[in-house]
Design a protein around this motif. Structure first.
Motif, PDB file in Angstrom:
ATOM      1  N   GLY A 191       0.767  -1.238   0.000  1.00 48.09           N
ATOM      2  CA  GLY A 191       0.000   0.000   0.000  1.00 48.09           C
ATOM      3  C   GLY A 191       0.794   1.282   0.000  1.00 48.09           C
ATOM      4  N   ILE A 192       2.096   1.217  -0.279  1.00 46.34           N
ATOM      5  CA  ILE A 192       2.932   2.424  -0.328  1.00 46.34           C
ATOM      6  C   ILE A 192       3.004   2.899  -1.779  1.00 46.34           C
ATOM      7  CG2 ILE A 192       5.227   3.387   0.102  1.00 46.34           C
ATOM      8  CD1 ILE A 192       5.554   1.212   2.270  1.00 46.34           C
ATOM      9  N   GLU A 193       2.483   4.083  -2.055  1.00 48.51           N
ATOM     10  CA  GLU A 193       2.402   4.575  -3.428  1.00 48.51           C
ATOM     11  C   GLU A 193       3.708   5.207  -3.906  1.00 48.51           C
ATOM     12  OE1 GLU A 193      -0.936   7.144  -3.834  1.00 48.51           O
ATOM     13  OE2 GLU A 193      -2.412   5.593  -3.319  1.00 48.51           O
ATOM     14  N   ASP A 194       4.404   5.916  -3.024  1.00 53.88           N
ATOM     15  CA  ASP A 194       5.624   6.622  -3.431  1.00 53.88           C
ATOM     16  C   ASP A 194       6.684   6.422  -2.364  1.00 53.88           C
ATOM     17  OD1 ASP A 194       7.634   8.295  -4.276  1.00 53.88           O
ATOM     18  OD2 ASP A 194       6.342  10.037  -4.635  1.00 53.88           O
ATOM     19  N   ILE A 195       7.668   5.584  -2.653  1.00 55.92           N
ATOM     20  CA  ILE A 195       8.711   5.265  -1.681  1.00 55.92           C
ATOM     21  C   ILE A 195       9.560   6.484  -1.334  1.00 55.92           C
ATOM     22  CG2 ILE A 195      10.452   4.614  -3.382  1.00 55.92           C
ATOM     23  CD1 ILE A 195       9.707   2.744  -0.093  1.00 55.92           C
ATOM     24  N   ASN A 196       9.558   7.486  -2.204  1.00 57.66           N
ATOM     25  CA  ASN A 196      10.360   8.697  -1.968  1.00 57.66           C
ATOM     26  C   ASN A 196       9.624   9.751  -1.153  1.00 57.66           C
ATOM     27  OD1 ASN A 196      12.714   7.866  -3.503  1.00 57.66           O
ATOM     28  ND2 ASN A 196      11.438   8.128  -5.338  1.00 57.66           N
ATOM     29  N   GLN A 197       8.388   9.425  -0.729  1.00 54.34           N
ATOM     30  CA  GLN A 197       7.600  10.354   0.070  1.00 54.34           C
ATOM     31  C   GLN A 197       7.123   9.653   1.349  1.00 54.34           C
ATOM     32  OE1 GLN A 197       7.012  13.634  -0.523  1.00 54.34           O
ATOM     33  NE2 GLN A 197       8.297  13.551  -2.348  1.00 54.34           N
ATOM     34  N   PRO A 198       8.013   9.468   2.329  1.00 52.38           N
ATOM     35  CA  PRO A 198       7.585   8.793   3.564  1.00 52.38           C
ATOM     36  C   PRO A 198       6.539   9.608   4.314  1.00 52.38           C
ATOM     37  CG  PRO A 198       9.801   9.715   3.801  1.00 52.38           C
ATOM     38  CD  PRO A 198       9.434   9.862   2.361  1.00 52.38           C
ATOM     39  N   ASP A 199       5.693   8.908   5.059  1.00 50.80           N
ATOM     40  CA  ASP A 199       4.675   9.585   5.872  1.00 50.80           C
ATOM     41  C   ASP A 199       5.269  10.181   7.135  1.00 50.80           C
ATOM     42  OD1 ASP A 199       2.140   8.917   4.396  1.00 50.80           O
ATOM     43  OD2 ASP A 199       2.920   6.899   4.695  1.00 50.80           O
ATOM     44  N   PHE A 200       6.369   9.584   7.603  1.00 43.81           N
ATOM     45  CA  PHE A 200       7.083  10.078   8.771  1.00 43.81           C
ATOM     46  C   PHE A 200       8.578   9.950   8.485  1.00 43.81           C
ATOM     47  CE2 PHE A 200       3.332   7.608  10.013  1.00 43.81           C
ATOM     48  CZ  PHE A 200       2.568   8.551  10.678  1.00 43.81           C
ATOM     49  N   GLY A 201       9.396  10.762   9.138  1.00 49.55           N
ATOM     50  CA  GLY A 201      10.837  10.674   8.942  1.00 49.55           C
ATOM     51  C   GLY A 201      11.277  11.283   7.617  1.00 49.55           C
ATOM     52  N   ASP A 202      12.447  10.844   7.132  1.00 50.63           N
ATOM     53  CA  ASP A 202      13.071  11.432   5.946  1.00 50.63           C
ATOM     54  C   ASP A 202      13.305  10.387   4.868  1.00 50.63           C
ATOM     55  OD1 ASP A 202      13.458  14.012   7.262  1.00 50.63           O
ATOM     56  OD2 ASP A 202      15.051  13.024   8.410  1.00 50.63           O
ATOM     57  N   ALA A 203      13.252  10.817   3.621  1.00 46.32           N
ATOM     58  CA  ALA A 203      13.592   9.927   2.512  1.00 46.32           C
ATOM     59  C   ALA A 203      15.098   9.646   2.523  1.00 46.32           C
ATOM     60  CB  ALA A 203      13.180  10.558   1.186  1.00 46.32           C
ATOM     61  N   VAL A 204      15.476   8.446   2.057  1.00 46.85           N
ATOM     62  CA  VAL A 204      16.889   8.097   1.920  1.00 46.85           C
ATOM     63  C   VAL A 204      17.146   7.614   0.500  1.00 46.85           C
ATOM     64  CG1 VAL A 204      17.178   7.498   4.355  1.00 46.85           C
ATOM     65  CG2 VAL A 204      16.497   5.717   2.724  1.00 46.85           C
ATOM     66  N   THR A 205      18.406   7.569   0.126  1.00 48.57           N
ATOM     67  CA  THR A 205      18.795   7.110  -1.207  1.00 48.57           C
ATOM     68  C   THR A 205      18.567   5.607  -1.340  1.00 48.57           C
ATOM     69  OG1 THR A 205      20.517   8.815  -1.304  1.00 48.57           O
ATOM     70  CG2 THR A 205      20.701   6.966  -2.849  1.00 48.57           C
ATOM     71  N   ILE A 206      17.926   5.192  -2.439  1.00 53.69           N
ATOM     72  CA  ILE A 206      17.788   3.778  -2.774  1.00 53.69           C
ATOM     73  C   ILE A 206      18.510   3.554  -4.095  1.00 53.69           C
ATOM     74  CG2 ILE A 206      16.193   1.878  -3.228  1.00 53.69           C
ATOM     75  CD1 ILE A 206      14.043   3.419  -1.700  1.00 53.69           C
ATOM     76  N   LYS A 207      19.580   2.774  -4.071  1.00 52.80           N
ATOM     77  CA  LYS A 207      20.394   2.548  -5.266  1.00 52.80           C
ATOM     78  C   LYS A 207      19.737   1.516  -6.183  1.00 52.80           C
ATOM     79  CE  LYS A 207      24.516   3.589  -2.546  1.00 52.80           C
ATOM     80  NZ  LYS A 207      25.809   3.089  -1.988  1.00 52.80           N
ATOM     81  N   GLU A 208      20.177   1.484  -7.447  1.00 53.88           N
ATOM     82  CA  GLU A 208      19.539   0.634  -8.455  1.00 53.88           C
ATOM     83  C   GLU A 208      19.607  -0.849  -8.108  1.00 53.88           C
ATOM     84  OE1 GLU A 208      20.873   1.372 -12.384  1.00 53.88           O
ATOM     85  OE2 GLU A 208      20.163   3.458 -12.434  1.00 53.88           O
ATOM     86  N   ASP A 209      20.661  -1.251  -7.409  1.00 56.58           N
ATOM     87  CA  ASP A 209      20.821  -2.677  -7.102  1.00 56.58           C
ATOM     88  C   ASP A 209      20.313  -3.033  -5.709  1.00 56.58           C
ATOM     89  OD1 ASP A 209      22.773  -1.301  -5.702  1.00 56.58           O
ATOM     90  OD2 ASP A 209      24.373  -2.760  -6.093  1.00 56.58           O
ATOM     91  N   GLU A 210      19.438  -2.199  -5.151  1.00 56.83           N
ATOM     92  CA  GLU A 210      18.958  -2.410  -3.787  1.00 56.83           C
ATOM     93  C   GLU A 210      17.447  -2.644  -3.745  1.00 56.83           C
ATOM     94  OE1 GLU A 210      22.113   0.107  -1.061  1.00 56.83           O
ATOM     95  OE2 GLU A 210      20.352   1.149  -1.846  1.00 56.83           O
TER      96      GLU A 210
END
Length: 262
Positions: free
Chosen positions: A199-218
């Motif tokens: 149910g998470i629509e946008d991994i780069n927009q957390p509901d709480f806390g801060d977004a972090v970098t997600i690399k291509e191989d992760e």
């Protein structure tokens, strides 16, 4: 600057207004806790909610009687009213303010629950050589509302909140193995991979806390999170309630090793 301070010293800095940031990475080796403080009339139902949902709501401590604000079993001179960097006040399920000290709004009918926090198992991940992205980037951990339903108890219900740490597939498998040993701080991940499946629509927009970098191989790796009670409180709408602000924990004197299953 703060990572080498003892839990007692960190709590004193918080109490004196000298530290009011998130607590990720502080006091390595010691348990941090999520907070839920409710009127006595709501406490039994909340306790049952936690017992029915141990992954997101593992209880590591609670007050022995209503109105008790010193919690000696969790730390020397630990005052739950003043030793959390940031609190949230809820009225009828709506967050109305954030405070750095709740002494002025404390009531004699309040019961405190301290729940296990994923910051504790982060130490075990780091010790095994795994990167914890929110620590390496110096930000609060990203947290998301999901469609994973909790088991209801009385007036409390809602969906699970998760925290996320990106990892390569091999590291994610190792993280599952490590965190299984820590059921008191959320245990193994709930989900790996596609965030839309929970149910998470946008991994780069957390509901709480801060977004972090997600690399291509992760892969994004998701753990149950102790912010889940805040969603349940929004649903139940008690007339008054206090929680921590997500990522701003109570730092205890309990060693993380005490929570591990060897």
């Amino acid at each position: 600057m703060y990572a080498d301070k003892t839990p007692s010293h960190i709590r004193q800095l918080i109490r004196n207004g000298e530290y009011n940031d998130n607590t990720s990475g502080l006091a390595p080796g010691f348990v941090q806790g999520n907070l839920a403080i409710l009127p006595k009339a709501w406490a039994d139902e909340f306790l049952q909610f936690c017992q029915l949902n141990p992954k997101p709501c593992p209880i590591i401590g609670m007050s022995g009687q209503p109105g008790q604000f010193m919690l000696p079993e969790l730390g020397e001179d630990l005052d739950i009213r003043r030793d959390v960097p940031r609190y949230r006040i809820y009225e009828n399920g709506v967050m109305t303010q954030e405070l750095n000290d709740i002494s002025e709004v404390w009531r004699d009918d309040l019961v405190t629950f301290v729940l296990g926090c994923s910051f504790s198992f982060e130490e075990a991940l780091l010790a095994d050589g795994l990167e914890v992205r929110n620590i390496s980037e110096g930000v609060n951990v990203p947290m998301y509302r999901t469609n994973i339903e909790c088991r209801p108890a009385g007036r409390f219900s809602g969906t699970t909140v998760v925290s996320m740490r990106p990892m390569k597939a091999a590291d994610a498998i190792r993280a599952v193995q490590i965190c299984t040993r820590f059921p008191s701080v959320h245990g193994a991940p709930l989900h790996l991979g596609d965030p839309s499946l929970i149910g998470i629509e946008d991994i780069n927009q957390p509901d709480f806390g801060d977004a972090v970098t997600i690399k291509e191989d992760e892969l994004p790796v998701f753990w149950a999170c102790g912010v889940t009670p805040q969603v349940a409180i929004e649903q139940a709408k008690p007339s008054f309630c206090i929680t921590h602000s997500p990522g701003y924990m109570i730092v205890t004197d309990l060693p993380n090793s005490r929570l591990a299953i060897l």
